[in-house]
Design a protein around this motif. Sequence first.
Motif, short mmCIF file in Angstrom:
data_model
loop_
_atom_site.label_atom_id
_atom_site.label_comp_id
_atom_site.label_asym_id
_atom_site.label_seq_id
_atom_site.Cartn_x
_atom_site.Cartn_y
_atom_site.Cartn_z
N VAL A 192 -10.28 -2.70 -0.27
CA VAL A 192 -9.39 -3.01 -1.38
C VAL A 192 -8.12 -3.63 -0.81
CG1 VAL A 192 -8.05 -2.04 -3.28
CG2 VAL A 192 -10.31 -1.11 -2.74
N GLN A 193 -7.81 -4.86 -1.24
CA GLN A 193 -6.73 -5.60 -0.60
C GLN A 193 -5.38 -4.89 -0.70
OE1 GLN A 193 -6.72 -9.76 -0.46
NE2 GLN A 193 -8.55 -10.01 -1.73
N SER A 194 -5.08 -4.27 -1.89
CA SER A 194 -3.74 -3.69 -2.06
C SER A 194 -3.51 -2.50 -1.12
CB SER A 194 -3.53 -3.27 -3.51
OG SER A 194 -4.52 -2.33 -3.89
N ALA A 195 -4.58 -1.88 -0.62
CA ALA A 195 -4.41 -0.75 0.29
C ALA A 195 -3.75 -1.19 1.59
CB ALA A 195 -5.76 -0.10 0.58
N TRP A 196 -3.88 -2.47 1.92
CA TRP A 196 -3.31 -3.00 3.17
C TRP A 196 -1.80 -3.07 3.13
CZ3 TRP A 196 -5.93 -4.80 7.64
CH2 TRP A 196 -7.32 -4.61 7.58
N GLU A 197 -1.21 -2.94 1.92
CA GLU A 197 0.25 -2.98 1.83
C GLU A 197 0.87 -1.66 2.28
OE1 GLU A 197 0.64 -4.13 -2.24
OE2 GLU A 197 -0.45 -6.00 -1.82
N ASP A 198 0.07 -0.63 2.39
CA ASP A 198 0.57 0.67 2.82
C ASP A 198 1.10 0.56 4.26
OD1 ASP A 198 0.03 3.83 1.93
OD2 ASP A 198 0.24 3.50 4.10
N PRO A 199 2.31 1.13 4.49
CA PRO A 199 2.91 1.02 5.84
C PRO A 199 2.00 1.52 6.95
CG PRO A 199 4.15 2.54 4.41
CD PRO A 199 3.20 1.80 3.54
N LYS A 200 1.11 2.45 6.64
CA LYS A 200 0.22 2.97 7.68
C LYS A 200 -0.64 1.85 8.27
CE LYS A 200 -0.12 7.66 5.92
NZ LYS A 200 0.29 7.56 4.49
N LEU A 201 -0.91 0.82 7.46
CA LEU A 201 -1.69 -0.29 7.98
C LEU A 201 -0.81 -1.48 8.34
CD1 LEU A 201 -3.83 1.05 5.60
CD2 LEU A 201 -5.20 -0.70 6.71
N SER A 202 0.19 -1.76 7.47
CA SER A 202 0.96 -3.00 7.67
C SER A 202 1.88 -2.92 8.88
CB SER A 202 1.76 -3.32 6.41
OG SER A 202 2.61 -2.23 6.12
#
Lengths: 431, 320, 276
Positions: free
Chosen positions: A358-368
Amino acid sequence: MRRSYLFIALTASTALALTGCGRDSGGSGGEAAPTTGAAVATEGVSGSLDVWAMGAEGEKLPDLVKEFTADHPDIKVNVTAVPWDSAHDKFVNSITAGTTPDVAMVGTTWMGEFAGMDALDPTPGTIDTSKFFEGGHNTTVVDGTSYGVPWYVETRMVYYRTDVLNDAGVEEVPTDQDAFKDMAASLQDTKDVKWGISLQPGQTGSWQTVLPFAWSRGASIADDNGWTFDTPEMVKAVDYYGSFFADKIADPNPPQGQTEADFVSGKVPMFVSGPWMRTIVEDFAKQNKGDDSFAERYDVAPIPSADGAESSSFIGGSNLAVFKNTESRDAAWTLVDWLTQPDTQVKWFELTTDLPSVQSAWEDPKLSSDEKLAKFGTALQTAQAPPSFSTWEQVAEAFDGEIEKVAKQGLSGADAMEATQSQAESIGTGQ
Amino acid sequence: MAAPTTTPPSQQGRGKHKATSSRSSRPPGAVREERAGWILTLPFLLLFLVFTAWPVVQSVFFSFTDIHNRDLRTPFAVNFVAFDQYTKAFADPQFQHAAFNTAYFVVVGVPLTMAIALAAAVVLNSGISKFRSVFRLGFYTPVITSIVAVAVVWRFLLNPESGLVNTVLAWVGIDGPNWLGSTTWAMPSLIAMATWRNFGTAMIIFLAGLQAVPIMLHEAAAIDGANAWQRFVNVTLPILRPTILFVSVTTAIGYLQFFEEPFVMTQGGPLDSTLSASMYTYQQFSFGNYGYAAALSYLIFVVIVIVTVVQFRFLSERED
Amino acid sequence: MTRETSFRSRWWLYLLLTIALIVVITPFVWMVLGSVKTNAELRQVPPTWLPEHPTLDNYTSLFSRLSFGRYFFNSTLVAVVVTASNLIFCSMVGYALVMLNFRGKKVIFGLIIGTLMIPGVVTFVPLFVLVANLGLVDTLPGLFLPFLVAPFGVFLMRQFIMSLPRDLVEAARIDGAGELAIFGRVILPLLGPAMATLGILTFLGSWNNFLWPLVVAQTENTYTLPVALALVSTGQNQTEYGLLMAGATVVVLPVLIVFLLFQKRFIQGIATTGMK
């Protein structure tokens, strides 16, 4: 002894005589018009679900599901971990005997086959499929109908040793394929480097490395009418891949299982692989070389492109599918829907390091906040998958065999792709 | 081990008398033998018919159709294609290649495995008197070692640069080949590996067979002045014959279906030089081509039958 | 046993055997040593022989990640049932095929040898469908029923019984013993070595069987050890070699124990072969 064969032959022929019926025309799946599954209720649903998942996912999923059952006390979930070895056979046999689970993790390249066996439930319209990476969603689509959702994704990038490239005077990894090859060759002039890059010389799964180079120069292996291996673009791409071996930049006979060792020692300072290799190379450096800061000595770059095409890698990972003969359809899709919520996906990433589909999950600081990971996220936006024909695995085997001849015997791209095309045409698309 | 020593249940005799009276030439006791024979084989036959014969009949039927895994739920709604799958197999260049590789493997591997196993068994049985069980257990460990561990170890023994084999060869001035990466040497490497893995099984069967050779005969032959080799040829071999036939047949059957070694070591490569017929068949199964895979299986079966019949012809004792 | 051979005159044989033994057990030893190495060390090039930092982590993680007891029980139960039934039924059939004359004997032997020659993979799917129709999927009987009798075992027993002297049976017949009694009292005691051999081979085959349990066991309650081990040791993208070696070592132990127990039967078998 002879009599016994006669007996077997007799019984067999009797069995044949009794079954004088043939295939009904259009009896097999894949003929239906594209459909969307009926809507499902997600409120007040109850039921008991059997879920199959492979490998690390099968081991970790029960922990995640605990949160789901806390929210949905009327749904019981029983997760069975399935080993990757022969998992495919287990599914096929279960479909045959009607003993499938309700929900399962399904390899992206199996979707066409299982949908062709009429085993999967079409994705209900209540699930918003635009939230996924497009390449990931496309792996669920068979013949215009979507049969599930992407659960987690991965893609292939070029791993390279920043320090080795600096020593050789390389500023940055070229994005153009020809310049990239020259750069790889130039690395071999530095002292410890034996091969410029490690590329798979054919054999099982090599298409996952070859196709990204082909897609990144605008080639493709199939269109609406079937296979297109023998197009000029494909031939050029295969010639390009083969030239790494012909020019002695890549080893045509690499010893198995040495990729990370050769990368850490600097003997082969580049390879192409997926996100899981990050931990493997870093752990290897830490435990064998006492090197805690290896993460600073390597980076990843997108697959170089050519002929004005955009860089496009291979998207892998796994999907979640609901099987047709489930008795708790609403509950099954409720679970699938919950597993693809952005916050669930982030939790799952923390548990398993599986990358969110899910693309929006990538906005989470844990990933970004992780720079290398962010590069994978960018690559995923243009990554694509081979066509979801049920015969893909078989065609891939033929393709891999020809690539091996290109790498080890110097077969020309034209001959290799002509041979692949004729095999692919005789195998068909299974539709 | 509880053995059935009770008298047979009475319902067994049904209809048997009529059958025997029509064959007056049968000796007394024949009825008894007949009944005992059937009682002893009945449990086996029932299980065998359900779990072995029935699936076999079905799979033979598959091989004459164009069945694919998506048809398995409606196995009768397929086209009967007679021998098409078989003719396709004969024309399939990859299968021809695989068949050749398999023949190579069997022709070299079976005699090699049997010779080493027999030598080991004879030496352990009568050549030495101490540490027998240590050697016996040691020689059996390859059979019980996980194939994955085996693959890892063999891979690094055969590594072209740092491998033990080439290191030893370098001491005597030979530049060793890239064993698993060369189309010439990959198959011999796998034959060596298969022999090493399987001779333990043949060895323990030979050891069991050697138990039946009476020592008295050996001693008598020794008094007559026969040396060890003559005693082996004239005393041991004849009594060992049924065991040799058994080992030879089962090893050949196993080797004609060899699969694991190329699967874990080379994936059939390089350039299909170690692709075996069984491995190719297995691939066709996973691609879902059941009809074709079944036909390939029965072609392998026919070859096995021929090889087995030849072995029975040459190694069997006369049955009385 | 055999004529006493002097240790001294045969020293060269012992030397030869010892060299062979070292060559043969190397991979086994490497597997056991590998089970106490870290994954990174196992991936090292060139490989190490002795572990640099011996660790029991592989074993602890193996036992903490798997409900070992359950899988161990399943594996043992299936292997014991399969081995026992093969020993009983195959020796019965073997005896009947060699020592008794009855109609259909040749057909039965032909069938047995015939199915022994059919590649196993071809009957896999029909067999699974059959077991599913019998409602035995995900049950322990589903795991052992198809293997209760094996053509291999019958063939082995037949060949072994063939090398026994027929006079034993004839003499017992003259004494008026029934056929079943002859089998039980005269033949069975002589089958020690053959039973030991078949027992070891059958147990091993059942113990290491992977594909069938994987497909028939639908939940982890009926998983056997090889299936569970495959679960932790192979990922989609990389293999955890350390866990695999530890798992393989644990799985091999029971087989070794069975082998050592049955080995004794070899020796007893000879002691009872009286009349020769």
